[in-house]
Design an enzyme around this catalytic site. Structure first.
Site, PDB file in Angstrom:
ATOM      1  N   ASN A 137      40.407  55.968  21.608  1.00 52.60           N
ATOM      2  CA  ASN A 137      39.131  55.885  20.890  1.00 52.60           C
ATOM      3  C   ASN A 137      38.806  57.184  20.146  1.00 52.60           C
ATOM      4  O   ASN A 137      37.670  57.415  19.758  1.00 52.60           O
ATOM      5  CB  ASN A 137      38.005  55.513  21.845  1.00 52.60           C
ATOM      6  CG  ASN A 137      36.892  54.756  21.132  1.00 52.60           C
ATOM      7  OD1 ASN A 137      37.139  54.087  20.128  1.00 52.60           O
ATOM      8  ND2 ASN A 137      35.668  54.874  21.640  1.00 52.60           N
ATOM      9  N   TYR A 142      26.829  62.389  21.820  1.00 53.15           N
ATOM     10  CA  TYR A 142      27.516  63.577  21.333  1.00 53.15           C
ATOM     11  C   TYR A 142      28.341  63.171  20.120  1.00 53.15           C
ATOM     12  O   TYR A 142      28.593  61.992  19.903  1.00 53.15           O
ATOM     13  CB  TYR A 142      28.446  64.130  22.419  1.00 53.15           C
ATOM     14  CG  TYR A 142      29.240  63.039  23.111  1.00 53.15           C
ATOM     15  CD1 TYR A 142      30.368  62.482  22.523  1.00 53.15           C
ATOM     16  CD2 TYR A 142      28.830  62.548  24.358  1.00 53.15           C
ATOM     17  CE1 TYR A 142      31.079  61.471  23.144  1.00 53.15           C
ATOM     18  CE2 TYR A 142      29.539  61.530  24.982  1.00 53.15           C
ATOM     19  CZ  TYR A 142      30.670  60.992  24.370  1.00 53.15           C
ATOM     20  OH  TYR A 142      31.369  59.981  24.980  1.00 53.15           O
ATOM     21  N   GLU A 152      28.321  50.180  26.019  1.00 48.78           N
ATOM     22  CA  GLU A 152      28.618  50.861  27.278  1.00 48.78           C
ATOM     23  C   GLU A 152      27.950  50.016  28.347  1.00 48.78           C
ATOM     24  O   GLU A 152      26.727  50.058  28.514  1.00 48.78           O
ATOM     25  CB  GLU A 152      28.060  52.290  27.304  1.00 48.78           C
ATOM     26  CG  GLU A 152      28.708  53.253  26.317  1.00 48.78           C
ATOM     27  CD  GLU A 152      30.117  53.703  26.723  1.00 48.78           C
ATOM     28  OE1 GLU A 152      30.560  53.347  27.841  1.00 48.78           O
ATOM     29  OE2 GLU A 152      30.769  54.384  25.913  1.00 48.78           O
TER      30      GLU A 152
END
Ligand SMILES: [Zn+2]
Length: 860
Positions: free
Chosen positions: A262, A368, A390
Site C-alpha cells: 500500500n 498521517y 479501516e
C-alpha cells in the site's frame, strides 16, 4: 529464486516448525512484546509518539491523535525506554497486554475450535465464524464460479512474488460488458495481518451471489472482488509471524523481506513512505515493482472508465479514509466526504455498541501523510469514489483488540461493513440514474431499514426508574410509547441491533425487565404493509372515508372539495395555501366558520387543531378531519367560534412514511450542512421555545434534530404566522399526537406547570371524563420527560389560554394503529374537542355579557 528452490526452502521451514511446535508453542517471536494504548492531547505529543515509534522501530498499530487512542507494539527490551519517554512527555498510556503472545495463542485456540466445530460443513455454506486460509479461499472461489456460472466469472490475474495465484471474481447479472453499468471494486488483505478484512469481502460475495436479498445490487452494478490481494504475506501470517504486514519480496537479499504494497502504487510514490527495506512502510524499488500491485493496476487499466467506486479494506481503527495521502483533496472532495459520512452512519447504526463511531476524513488530515496507496491510485486514474476502510477492532476475549480476530464477531464484521458498502453502492448507482423516479429528492435511502430491529416492552416499577429513564434516550433509540410509572403505562422501545447490548446494560443499571414485543420490525412492517391497501384514485366518484388512511394528494382533493361545497352553504370552509414544502407539496390549513363577524361584539374566539406533525402519527389525520366533519354538522360550534384546522402539518414527512420509512419522524427539508445526506427536521423541536436543550439534537441525522435555528422550517413558521396573525383571538390550541393516551399540559421544556395550570387541568379533566377510552391527564414534562422547542410550549408562551397535547390511546402496537380502530379513537377526540369548545363558548359569552354591561371601552 526459482519455484523449486522456494519449494524446498518452504518444505524445510514447514518441517522446522513442526519440530519446534512439538517442543514449544507458536508465536515465540512475540514473547514479551507489550501492547500499549496511548492517549495524546496535543500535536506536540502526537509528534513525540511518532518520533519515538520511528526511532525505536516500533510497530504502530494505530496512530494516536487527540480524541482517538493509538496502539503501539513494543518489544520487551524497548519497554523501559519507551515508557520513560512517554512519562517525561506526559503522554497517558495503558498496557493492554504485557505479553502479546498470550493473545496470539488465545486467538489460535478460539479459531481452531471454531474450525473444528465447522469441520465437515460444506465450504460453500461458508460459516462466518472462521478465518479461512489462502487455500480454502482459493477452493471456495473455484467452487463458486462452477456453481454460479451465470453470475460469477473467476479471473486468475497472475502470480504473487512467491508464485501463488492471485484470483478475483467478477459478478454480473449480465455478461459484465454493459459499458453503462458502473463497477464496484472491492479488495482486501493488501496488508497480510489484517485478517478481519477477509470476511468483509467474503460476506459481500455471499450477499451478491449466494444469498441475494437486494436485486438492485446486481441489476444495476457489476462487481469485482479480490479477497486476498497479498497471498504470500497472508500465508506467512498463518505461520509463526502473525503480525506480518508486507508481501514476501526478498528485496535482493538485503536481509529484510517484504514491500508495503500500500505504498507501492504509482501515485506520489516514495514521497511519504520508507526506502528502508526493513521497515514496515518500505515502498519497494519503484512504482509497481511488485507483482501484487501490478495485478491491481491491470484491473484499473482495463476498467477505469467504469469503476465508480473502489473500496480497499484494511483494519483497524473504525475509519473511512479518502485521498490524497498528501492532504490535497480530489476535485469532488466534498461529495467524497459526504458519501463517506453516509457510509459511516449506516455502519454506526448497526455496529457493536462498544466500538467507536467511524471517523471519516482525508487520510493525511485524520492520520498521517502516506504515498503510493491503492486508494490514491484509484482516485488518480479517475475513479470518482475511492475509500480505504479501516474496520474496527472487534472485542476479543481478554481485552486485546487490534488485529486479533474473535470468531464471535467475524460475521458482525462482514455484516456491518456490508451495510456501509451497499449504502454507497446504491447511492452512487441511483445518482447515476439521473432523473429517474428513484433519485427524486436527492439520495435514495435504503428500504431495508429496521432489519433485525426489535421492539421491547418495558414496565417501570419505581419512581426512581422514572426519574432516571432518560439514560435510555439516544439518537438510535425510538420510544414508540414512553413508559410511565405513575399511570402504569407500559413503554415500547425500538432498538437497533447495534444497541441490544447497550440497551440491556442500561436496563440492568435501572433494574428494569424487558420482553421482546416485536422480534424483527422489518418483517413486522412488511406484514402490516401487505394488509393495508390504500386507495389511490382521486376521481369524481371517489368516496373519501375520513376513518381511513389516505395519501396526501387524496387528502388535498378532499379538502378542496370541502371548500367548493361550502360555497352554497352557510358554513364557510376556506382552504388556505400557506406555501410549499421542501419537496414542493402545498402546505395548507382550513379555516372553518360561519357568516361574517358581528362588528359590535368582540371577534369570535379561534380554536386551532394541529395534526401529523410527527408524520408517522397517521391516526391524527382522520382525527382532525373527523373534527371538521362534525363541525359542519353542528352549527353552534361555527356560530360562536372559528376554527383553524391543520390536517397535515408535515406533508413531506407523511408521504415519506408511505413511500420509504413507515416510522419516519421528521420533515424532508435539506437546509442543514448535511441536508442531502440526512434530510429532515423534527418539526416539534423546531419552535422557538427553549430550543434545542432537551430531547433534541443538533445532529441532522438524529430523529430529534431541531433544525439549524428555531423556525428554520416552513411547517413551524406556518404555525408561528397563524399565532401572530390571530392572537389574541386564539383561545384553544391542540396538537394531536400518538403516544400513549394522554391529555397533557405545558410545560414540556421544564418540570413545572405553566401559569394557567389550574384552568387547563380542570378543562382537561372534563375532556378526559367525556371519552370512552381511558386517558391520563398531567403536565407534559412529567409524562414524557423534558423536551424543547415543541409547538405547544411555543403557543402557550404566546398567551393562548388553553393549550394541549392530545396523545391518542394506542391500539395495535401503538405506532401502527390498524384502520379498523380509527373510528373509535377519532370519536373520542371529537368528544373531548367538543367539551373544550363548549368551554370556550362559555367564556366568550361571559365576555360578551361583561361587554354589554359596560359598553364603553374596558378600563386598561
Ligand atoms: Zn492496512
Amino acid at each position: 529464486m526459482t519455484w523449486s528452490v522456494w519449494g524446498l526452502k518452504m518444505l524445510r521451514t514447514v518441517c522446522l516448525f513442526v519440530i519446534i511446535g512439538l517442543a514449544i508453542a507458536k508465536h515465540e517471536v512475540y514473547e514479551g512484546y507489550g501492547l500499549y494504548k496511548l492517549s495524546v492531547k496535543t500535536t506536540d505529543q502526537v509528534e513525540l509518539v511518532n518520533y519515538l515509534s520511528k526511532a525505536l522501530d516500533l510497530d504502530v498499530w494505530s496512530h494516536a491523535i487527540p480524541g482517538h487512542d493509538g496502539q503501539v507494539l513494543v518489544p520487551k527490551d524497548k519497554k523501559p525506554l519507551f515508557q520513560n519517554e512517554l512519562k517525561a512527555a506526559g503522554v497517558e498510556f495503558q498496557i493492554e497486554s504485557d505479553n502479546i503472545k498470550d493473545i496470539l495463542d488465545l486467538e489460535d485456540q478460539l479459531l481452531s475450535e471454531a474450525a473444528r466445530k465447522n469441520n465437515g460443513s460444506r465450504l460453500d455454506s461458508l460459516p462466518f465464524d472462521q478465518i479461512y486460509t489462502y487455500h480454502q479461499v482459493d477452493t471456495f472461489l473455484d467452487m463458486l464460479a462452477e456453481a454460479y456460472p451465470e453470475t460469477v466469472t473467476l479471473v486468475n490475474a497472475g502470480k504473487s512474488f512467491e508464485g501463488r495465484d492471485i484470483k478475483y471474481i467478477k459478478i454480473s447479472s449480465g455478461d459484465f460488458e454493459t459499458s453503462t453499468k458502473p463497477i464496484v471494486f472491492l479488495e482486501s488483505l493488501l496488508h497480510a495481518r489484517e485478517w478481519i478484512t477477509l470476511p468483509a469481502t467474503l460476506y459481500a460475495i455471499h450477499k451478491l451471489v449466494i444469498d441475494v436479498t437486494e436485486q438492485d445490487l446486481i441489476q444495476d452494478i457489476d462487481w469485482i472482488i479480490l479477497p486476498i490481494a497479498n497471498p504470500d504475506g497472508y500465508v506467512h501470517t498463518h505461520g509463526e509471524f502473525r503480525l506480518w504486514r508486507k508481501n514476501r519480496n526478498t528485496n535482493l537479499g538485503v536481509g529484510c523481506m517484504g514491500v508495503d504494497l500500500n505504498r507501492n502504487f504509482d501515485i506520489n510514490w516514495s514521497e511519504a513512505s520508507s526506502n528502508i527495506p526493513c521497515l514496515d512502510t518500505y515502498h519497494g524499488r519503484g512504482p509497481f515493482s511488485e507483482p501484487e500491485t501490478s495485478i491491481i493496476k491491470s484491473v484499473f487499466d482495463q476498467y477505469s472508465d467504469r469503476i465508480g467506486l473502489f473500496l480497499d479494506i484494511h483494519s483497524f481503527g473504525s475509519m473511512i479514509l479518502y485521498g490524497y495521502g498528501n492532504g490535497v483533496l480530489p476535485p469532488n472532495g466534498l461529495m467524497v466526504h459526504l458519501l463517506g459520512v453516509r457510509m459511516a452512519e449506516s455502519i454506526d447504526a448497526v455496529k457493536m455498541s462498544w466500538n467507536p463511531n467511524y471517523v471519516v476524513g482525508n487520510v493525511a488530515l485524520v492520520l498521517y501523510d502516506a504515498s503510493g496507496s491503492a486508494g490514491d491510485y484509484a482516485q488518480s486514474v479517475g475513479v470518482p469514489y475511492s475509500y480505504t476502510y479501516e474496520l474496527p477492532g472487534h472485542r476479543f476475549g481478554i481485552g486485546g483488540f487490534g488485529f486479533f480476530v474473535d470468531p464471535a464477531f467475524i460475521e458482525q464484521a462482514g455484516f456491518e461493513t456490508w451495510e456501509g458498502t451497499t449504502t454507497i453502492a446504491l447511492t452512487r448507482t441511483h445518482a447515476r440514474l439521473g432523473s429517474q423516479e428513484k433519485d427524486k429528492g436527492g439520495y435514495t435511502p435504503i428500504l431495508k431499514s429496521y432489519h433485525s430491529y426489535k421492539v421491547y416492552n418495558i414496565e417501570l416499577k419505581t419512581v426512581q426508574q422514572q426519574e432516571k429513564i432518560r439514560i435510555l434516550k439516544s439518537d438510535l433509540i425510538d420510544f414508540w410509547r414512553f413508559p410511565n410509572y405513575k399511570y402504569g403505562v407500559m413503554g415500547q422501545v425500538m432498538v437497533p441491533p447495534s444497541h441490544f447490548i447497550w440497551f440491556d446494560e442500561k436496563l440492568e443499571e435501572l433494574g428494569i425487565n424487558r420482553d421482546v414485543y416485536i422480534e424483527d420490525v422489518y418483517q413486522y412492517l412488511s406484514e402490516v404493509e401487505n394488509r393495508t391497501s390504500l386507495s389511490r384514485n382521486v376521481g369524481e366518484e371517489y368516496y373519501f372515508d375520513v376513518n381511513k388512511y389516505h395519501r396526501y394528494d387524496n387528502i388535498l382533493a378532499y379538502l378542496r372539495k370541502l371548500e367548493q361545497e361550502s360555497v352554497d352553504s352557510l358554513s364557510k370552509v376556506e382552504l388556505v395555501e400557506y406555501g410549499v414544502t421542501a419537496e414542493n407539496r402545498p402546505l395548507v390549513y382550513l379555516r372553518v366558520g360561519r357568516g361574517a363577524n358581528d362588528n359590535n361584539s368582540p371577534e369570535k374566539p379561534i380554536i386551532v387543531i394541529e395534526s401529523a406533525t410527527n408524520p408517522r402519527d397517521w391516526v391524527t389525520i382522520p382525527a382532525a378531519l373527523n373534527i371538521v366533519e362534525n363541525l359542519l354538522k353542528e352549527s353552534r360550534f361555527l356560530e360562536n367560534l372559528e376554527w383553524i384546522i391543520i390536517p397535515v402539518l408535515n406533508p413531506d414527512g407523511y408521504e415519506y412514511t408511505h413511500t420509504n420509512l413507515r416510522l419516519w419522524q421528521k420533515s424532508r427539508s435539506t437546509n442543514s450542512n448535511m441536508g442531502h445526506i440526512c434530510p429532515g427536521v423534527n418539526i416539534n423541536r423546531n419552535f422557538d421555545y427553549d430550543w434545542q436543550n432537551f430531547d433534541a439534537s443538533s445532529s441532522p441525522c438524529s430523529h430529534v434534530y431541531a433544525g439549524v435555528e428555531p423556525f428554520s422550517e416552513i411547517e413551524s413558521r406556518m404555525i408561528q404566522d397563524i399565532i401572530n396573525k390571530n392572537a389574541p383571538r386564539l383561545k384553544l390550541y391542540m396538537s394531536l399526537q400518538n403516544n400513549g393516551g394522554y391529555i397533557s399540559i405545558p410545560w414540556y421544556y421544564e418540570k413545572a406547570a405553566s401559569g394557567m395550570f389550574r384552568q387547563q387541568y380542570l378543562l382537561g379533566l372534563e375532556m378526559v371524563k367525556t371519552m370512552n377510552n381511558a386517558y391520563n391527564l398531567d403536565v407534559g414534562s412529567v409524562i414524557f420527560d423534558r423536551m424543547s422547542g415543541t409547538s405547544v410550549d411555543y403557543v402557550r408562551s404566546k398567551a393562548v389560554l388553553y393549550t394541549y397535547n392530545f396523545d391518542v390511546v394506542q391500539r395495535g402496537n401503538g405506532v401502527i394503529i390498524p384502520e379498523e380502530d380509527i373510528s373509535d379513537i377519532v370519536e373520542d377526540v371529537w368528544k373531548a374537542t367538543a367539551v373544550a369548545a363548549e368551554e370556550i363558548i362559555r367564556l366568550y359569552s361571559e365576555e360578551l355579557r361583561i361587554l354589554t354591561a359596560f359598553p364603553s371601552p374596558l378600563p386598561k
